[in-house]
Design an enzyme around this catalytic site. Structure first.
Site, short mmCIF file in Angstrom:
data_model
loop_
_atom_site.label_atom_id
_atom_site.label_comp_id
_atom_site.label_asym_id
_atom_site.label_seq_id
_atom_site.Cartn_x
_atom_site.Cartn_y
_atom_site.Cartn_z
CE LYS A 57 62.55 -28.38 -99.00
NZ LYS A 57 63.34 -27.88 -98.09
N1 PMP Z 1 65.41 -30.31 -92.88
C1 PMP Z 1 64.97 -29.29 -93.28
C2 PMP Z 1 64.38 -28.21 -92.34
C3 PMP Z 1 65.13 -29.20 -94.64
O1 PMP Z 1 65.04 -28.13 -95.10
C4 PMP Z 1 65.66 -30.10 -95.34
C5 PMP Z 1 66.06 -30.09 -96.93
N2 PMP Z 1 64.68 -30.03 -97.73
C6 PMP Z 1 65.91 -31.54 -94.80
C7 PMP Z 1 65.97 -31.60 -93.53
C8 PMP Z 1 66.66 -32.42 -95.48
O2 PMP Z 1 65.76 -33.07 -96.24
P1 PMP Z 1 65.98 -33.77 -97.77
O3 PMP Z 1 66.92 -34.60 -97.35
O4 PMP Z 1 64.55 -34.58 -98.35
O5 PMP Z 1 66.35 -32.42 -98.68
#
Ligand code: PMP
Length: 310
Positions: A161
């Site tokens: 991320k």
């Molecule tokens: N994909 C992307 C590109 C994201 O930015 C997010 C948000 N963090 C998610 C999926 C979902 O991840 P999470 O459930 O860990 O927030």
């Protein structure tokens, strides 16, 4: 979808700094080259006090994202968890969103930073309601499949991320908005379902839940993992499979997950109604199980609730 809120303090390299004084220099490396890694997570008010949802998993993912880019965050997992709790406590809000961010600061120009470059870490918290709108949580949102593919394997890793990844997300969400959709969903370079600009995507067909595997250019979402575990607990089968675009049009239900988006139903894809064109029964069941974690109706069997006051 965006929030401009101000709270009292930002945790900045170990200090609580007043919101308006938490500033960086314009020569900050991350501003020029996208060299940041971050997290987004929510804290909720529960009958047992305020908790941060899956704090350790989020902080571990932050460390993992940093590891991929050889960014050495100068704090341990425990220190990062405590810093998040402290930031929530000192800002005196009971529910909201936390943004931890680690980045390469003002270390001079040139892509490769000096080996001893200090990594800056900040943690901000803001109150934040439903990411894709309160109404969307009940009725579902209209989404469009993007003409932009998600990042190809072995280019920029979607498993991290990192700030730079969100240029792809910006293209996807800009296009979606331009076309009148609430959110955009991207396919991978092979043409299979990847993810939304900031959400993972699930579909339901004949009582089975499907989601794309992590080899399809997506962030392994922590909410995605929750939904898979909650579904299994409810006795609903979950399959991780490559999903062709048209499966979205033929699904009985589609929903998106994310720490910000929580569990948001999808009512239409590319203007075609999904199922009955509203939130479906399995999506609602999963929403109830998920939000039940915060009102005490769902037992926290997995130890996902991290109290801010230990
Ligand atoms: N994909 C992307 C590109 C994201 O930015 C997010 C948000 N963090 C998610 C999926 C979902 O991840 P999470 O459930 O860990 O927030």
């Amino acid at each position: 979808m965006s929030v401009k809120a101000t709270t009292k303090y930002i945790w900045f390299n170990g200090e609580m700094v007043p919101w308006n004084e938490a500033k960086v220099h314009v020569m900050t490396h991350a501003l020029h080259y996208g060299t940041s890694v971050f997290e987004g997570l929510r804290f909720y008010k529960t009958p047992n006090g305020t908790i941060i949802f899956r704090l350790r998993e989020h902080m571990q993912r932050l460390l993992n994202s940093a590891h991929i880019y050889r960014i050495n965050i100068p704090y341990t997992l425990d220190e990062l968890c405590e810093a998040c709790c402290k930031t929530v406590r000192e800002n005196g809000i009971e529910a909201g969103y936390i943004r931890p961010l680690a980045f390469i600061g003002d270390v001079g120009l040139g892509v490769k930073p000096p080996a001893d470059a200090k990594i800056e870490v900040i943690i901000g918290v803001v109150p934040w309601g439903a990411y894709l709108g309160e109404e969307g949580m009940k009725k579902g949102v209209a989404v469009g499949v993007s003409s932009w593919n998600r990042l190809a394997p072995n280019t920029i890793p979607t498993g991290a991320k990192a700030g730079g990844n969100y240029l792809s997300s910006l293209l996807i969400s800009n296009e979606a908005k331009q076309n009148g959709y609430t959110e955009g969903i991207a396919l991978d370079v092979q043409g299979f379902l990847a993810e939304g600009s900031g959400e993972n995507v699930f579909l339901i067909k004949d009582g089975v839940i499907y989601t794309a595997p992590i080899t399809c250019s997506l962030l392994p979402g922590i909410t995605r993992d929750c939904v898979m575990k909650l579904a299994k607990d409810l006795g609903i089968e979950v399959r991780e499979e490559r999903i062709p675009r048209e499966a979205l049009y033929l699904a009985d239900e589609v929903f998106m997950t994310g720490s910000a988006a929580e569990i948001t139903p999808v009512s239409s894809v590319d203007g075609l109604s999904v199922g009955c064109g509203a939130r479906g029964p399995i999506t609602e069941k999963l929403q109830n199980a998920f939000f039940g974690l915060f009102n005490g109706k769902t037992e926290d069997k997995w130890n996902w609730l991290y109290p801010v006051n230990k």
